[in-house]
Design a protein around this motif. Structure first.
Motif, mmCIF file in Angstrom:
data_model
loop_
_atom_site.group_PDB
_atom_site.id
_atom_site.type_symbol
_atom_site.label_atom_id
_atom_site.label_comp_id
_atom_site.label_asym_id
_atom_site.label_seq_id
_atom_site.Cartn_x
_atom_site.Cartn_y
_atom_site.Cartn_z
ATOM 1 N N PRO A 1 0.581 -1.184 0.037
ATOM 2 C CA PRO A 1 -0.079 -0.028 -0.028
ATOM 3 C C PRO A 1 0.972 1.391 0.119
ATOM 4 N N GLY A 2 1.909 1.347 0.842
ATOM 5 C CA GLY A 2 2.758 2.328 0.798
ATOM 6 C C GLY A 2 3.777 2.858 -0.302
ATOM 7 N N LEU A 3 3.373 1.937 -1.535
ATOM 8 C CA LEU A 3 4.092 1.928 -2.885
ATOM 9 C C LEU A 3 4.001 3.444 -3.489
ATOM 10 N N GLN A 4 5.512 4.224 -3.755
ATOM 11 C CA GLN A 4 5.521 5.103 -4.509
ATOM 12 C C GLN A 4 5.886 4.797 -6.009
ATOM 13 N N VAL A 5 5.303 5.583 -6.832
ATOM 14 C CA VAL A 5 5.648 5.075 -8.282
ATOM 15 C C VAL A 5 5.965 6.408 -9.250
ATOM 16 N N ALA A 6 7.095 6.219 -10.015
ATOM 17 C CA ALA A 6 7.920 7.254 -10.810
ATOM 18 C C ALA A 6 7.867 6.734 -12.209
ATOM 19 N N VAL A 7 7.555 7.543 -13.278
ATOM 20 C CA VAL A 7 7.653 7.075 -14.625
ATOM 21 C C VAL A 7 8.380 7.911 -15.416
ATOM 22 N N ILE A 8 9.310 7.519 -16.151
ATOM 23 C CA ILE A 8 9.998 8.215 -16.785
ATOM 24 C C ILE A 8 9.581 8.476 -18.484
ATOM 25 N N ALA A 9 9.731 9.608 -18.785
ATOM 26 C CA ALA A 9 9.056 9.875 -20.067
ATOM 27 C C ALA A 9 10.057 10.306 -21.127
ATOM 28 N N ALA A 10 10.647 9.458 -21.739
ATOM 29 C CA ALA A 10 11.789 9.685 -22.720
ATOM 30 C C ALA A 10 11.536 10.458 -23.929
ATOM 31 N N GLY A 11 12.507 11.488 -24.022
ATOM 32 C CA GLY A 11 12.627 12.434 -25.100
ATOM 33 C C GLY A 11 11.407 12.250 -26.112
ATOM 34 N N THR A 12 11.472 11.564 -27.324
ATOM 35 C CA THR A 12 10.425 11.847 -28.358
ATOM 36 C C THR A 12 9.125 11.633 -28.128
ATOM 37 N N VAL A 13 8.829 10.529 -26.929
ATOM 38 C CA VAL A 13 7.629 10.000 -26.627
ATOM 39 C C VAL A 13 7.120 10.816 -25.470
ATOM 40 N N ALA A 14 7.872 11.770 -24.526
ATOM 41 C CA ALA A 14 7.407 12.204 -23.426
ATOM 42 C C ALA A 14 5.986 12.850 -23.368
ATOM 43 N N ASP A 15 5.445 13.350 -24.423
ATOM 44 C CA ASP A 15 3.936 13.881 -24.454
ATOM 45 C C ASP A 15 2.907 12.799 -24.225
ATOM 46 N N ASP A 16 3.259 11.638 -25.089
ATOM 47 C CA ASP A 16 2.489 10.510 -25.150
ATOM 48 C C ASP A 16 2.684 9.820 -23.804
ATOM 49 N N VAL A 17 3.648 9.675 -23.156
ATOM 50 C CA VAL A 17 3.670 8.976 -21.881
ATOM 51 C C VAL A 17 2.858 9.872 -20.800
ATOM 52 N N ALA A 18 3.148 11.163 -20.768
ATOM 53 C CA ALA A 18 2.572 11.939 -19.831
ATOM 54 C C ALA A 18 1.125 11.934 -20.043
ATOM 55 N N GLY A 19 0.284 12.131 -21.186
ATOM 56 C CA GLY A 19 -0.945 11.845 -21.187
ATOM 57 C C GLY A 19 -1.359 10.502 -20.762
ATOM 58 N N ARG A 20 -0.835 9.480 -20.963
ATOM 59 C CA ARG A 20 -1.289 8.144 -20.631
ATOM 60 C C ARG A 20 -1.359 8.105 -19.173
ATOM 61 N N VAL A 21 -0.138 8.281 -18.488
ATOM 62 C CA VAL A 21 -0.020 8.387 -17.150
ATOM 63 C C VAL A 21 -0.793 9.330 -16.172
ATOM 64 N N ALA A 22 -1.176 10.470 -16.902
ATOM 65 C CA ALA A 22 -2.040 11.537 -16.373
ATOM 66 C C ALA A 22 -3.695 10.607 -16.151
ATOM 67 N N ALA A 23 -3.885 9.463 -16.975
ATOM 68 C CA ALA A 23 -5.202 9.010 -16.716
ATOM 69 C C ALA A 23 -5.117 7.615 -15.856
ATOM 70 N N TRP A 24 -3.909 7.377 -15.185
ATOM 71 C CA TRP A 24 -3.709 6.461 -14.374
ATOM 72 C C TRP A 24 -4.588 6.482 -13.094
ATOM 73 N N PRO A 25 -5.332 5.788 -12.449
ATOM 74 C CA PRO A 25 -5.953 5.807 -11.223
ATOM 75 C C PRO A 25 -5.476 5.873 -9.970
ATOM 76 N N PHE A 26 -4.161 6.335 -10.024
ATOM 77 C CA PHE A 26 -3.257 6.347 -8.798
ATOM 78 C C PHE A 26 -2.303 7.365 -9.242
ATOM 79 N N ARG A 27 -1.376 7.849 -8.354
ATOM 80 C CA ARG A 27 -0.428 8.982 -8.443
ATOM 81 C C ARG A 27 0.835 8.486 -8.901
#
Length: 388
Positions: free
Chosen positions: A225-251
């Protein structure tokens, strides 16, 4: 007065863009104002003054089926690249990684401008599959800059002069990467378990892997339950990753390229799509779980061609599964969750894996001059020898 040197660098995806930027920097340090650099690349090469005639993000393709679907678009970019070559008329072209794109450019340039010196930076892994590519490359270019010593004999036996430059991932200076500061900046407690997710650098990787990782993390969080999550958005796909991660149901903390090494240092474990990044994670001393998916038909074809037992370089070097790999149909949330939880719940297991990863990477070669410097010296020597 000597003629100014013009060199073209061509990269078609994020990893090649990084290699190209390092090579450009080293070339400028050696030649100075007598050097003109032009090329095709991404944001990192642009930061070194190389303005690309088009966005390379659309060329980052994974698998035969994706390649077939994108053939028309890629063919157009190949033609544009060759036209760019004919306009610029460089003395040498360095074709970086991305076999499918760069080998076609090399063959086309060889036909229309045979006087231009062609250098391939990163050869196909013929020791893992399709050894005949060594002969194909030999007929298309003048010199190879290889990453590993295991590459050289395959190409030299076909008559292609080869310089082993080493992998940049094994020469990363992580002394400035501060994992504690990364956690503090984001309000992550020093003792909180932190999982770093690296979904990839190609659009097709993001499309296939992000949903798998989302479900995996959801399951892991239910057990930790106490797990923290970080996601790396690599250069050319950064916007795509950011958009998908923003829709995740957890932080999830989104990490940009300039903080990725600090994030690797901060993490207890990494969940990553197979690629060069696995060596970087290993160098950071962080244990990892590797996953990989392509389209099913491409995978079926690949299974018939690939002879290597593993796809992760440190596993290949160790000749055993140091970091667990889950490929294609095995890359399920169930399997990934089990492997991730096992390592987060057992620091001794995770620590032993991290140590074994470093040992495997050391066997591949490290220390000495940076690969970008060796590559730059080799490019300039090839040019000088051609002028004699």
């Amino acid at each position: 007065m000597s003629e100014p040197t013009k060199i073209m660098l061509i990269a078609a995806e994020a990893s090649g863009d990084a290699l190209g930027a390092g090579l450009a920097k080293s070339l400028k340090e050696r030649v100075g104002t007598d050097l003109t650099l032009v090329g095709v690349g991404g944001p990192r090469m642009a930061a070194e003054g190389i303005k690309s005639p088009f966005d390379i993000a659309e060329l980052s393709i994974l698998g035969w089926i994706d390649g077939i679907k994108a053939y028309g678009r890629v063919k157009k970019r190949i033609d544009e690249t060759v036209a760019f070559v004919l306009r610029e008329r460089p003395q040498a072209i360095v074709l970086i990684d991305s076999w499918g794109f760069t080998i076609r450019v090399a063959k086309a340039v060889r036909k229309v401008a045979p006087e231009i010196t062609l250098i391939k930076y990163v050869g196909p892994q013929v020791w893992a599959s399709r050894p005949k590519r060594a002969k194909v490359l030999t007929s298309a270019v003048d010199h190879l800059l290889a990453l590993y010593t295991i590459d050289a004999p395959w190409f030299e036996s076909e008559g292609l002069p080869t310089t082993v430059v080493g992998s940049s991932a094994l020469h990363i200076d992580m002394s400035g990467a501060d994992g504690d500061a990364f956690r503090a900046k984001r309000g992550i407690a020093a003792d909180a378990p932190l999982l770093l997710v690296l979904p990839g650098s190609r659009p097709s990787e993001i499309e296939r892997m992000t949903s798998v990782y989302e479900e995996t993390v959801k399951r892991v969080k239910s057990q930790i339950p106490g797990l923290q999550v970080a996601v790396i958005a690599a250069g050319t796909v950064a916007d795509d990753v950011a958009g998908r991660v923003a829709a995740w149901p957890f932080r999830a903390h989104l990490v940009q390229e300039d903080e990725k090494y600090a994030a690797m240092k901060a993490a207890n474990l990494a969940l990553a799509t197979s690629g060069t990044v696995s060596s970087e994670i290993g160098m950071a001393g962080t244990p990892m779980v590797i996953a990989y998916r392509i389209d099913n038909l491409s995978y079926a074809l690949m299974k018939r061609l690939v002879t290597a037992k593993y796809i992760t370089m440190l596993n290949i070097a160790a000749d055993r599964e140091v970091a667990p790999e889950f490929i294609q149909h095995d890359a399920t949330p169930e399997n990934l969750t089990k492997a991730v939880v096992e390592r987060l719940a057992n620091p001794d297991l995770a620590g032993a894996q991290a140590k074994a990863q470093l040992e495997a990477l050391e066997a591949l070669g490290g220390g000495g001059p940076h690969p970008s410097d060796i590559a730059a010296d080799a490019v300039l020597k090839v040019l000088a020898d051609r002028k004699v």
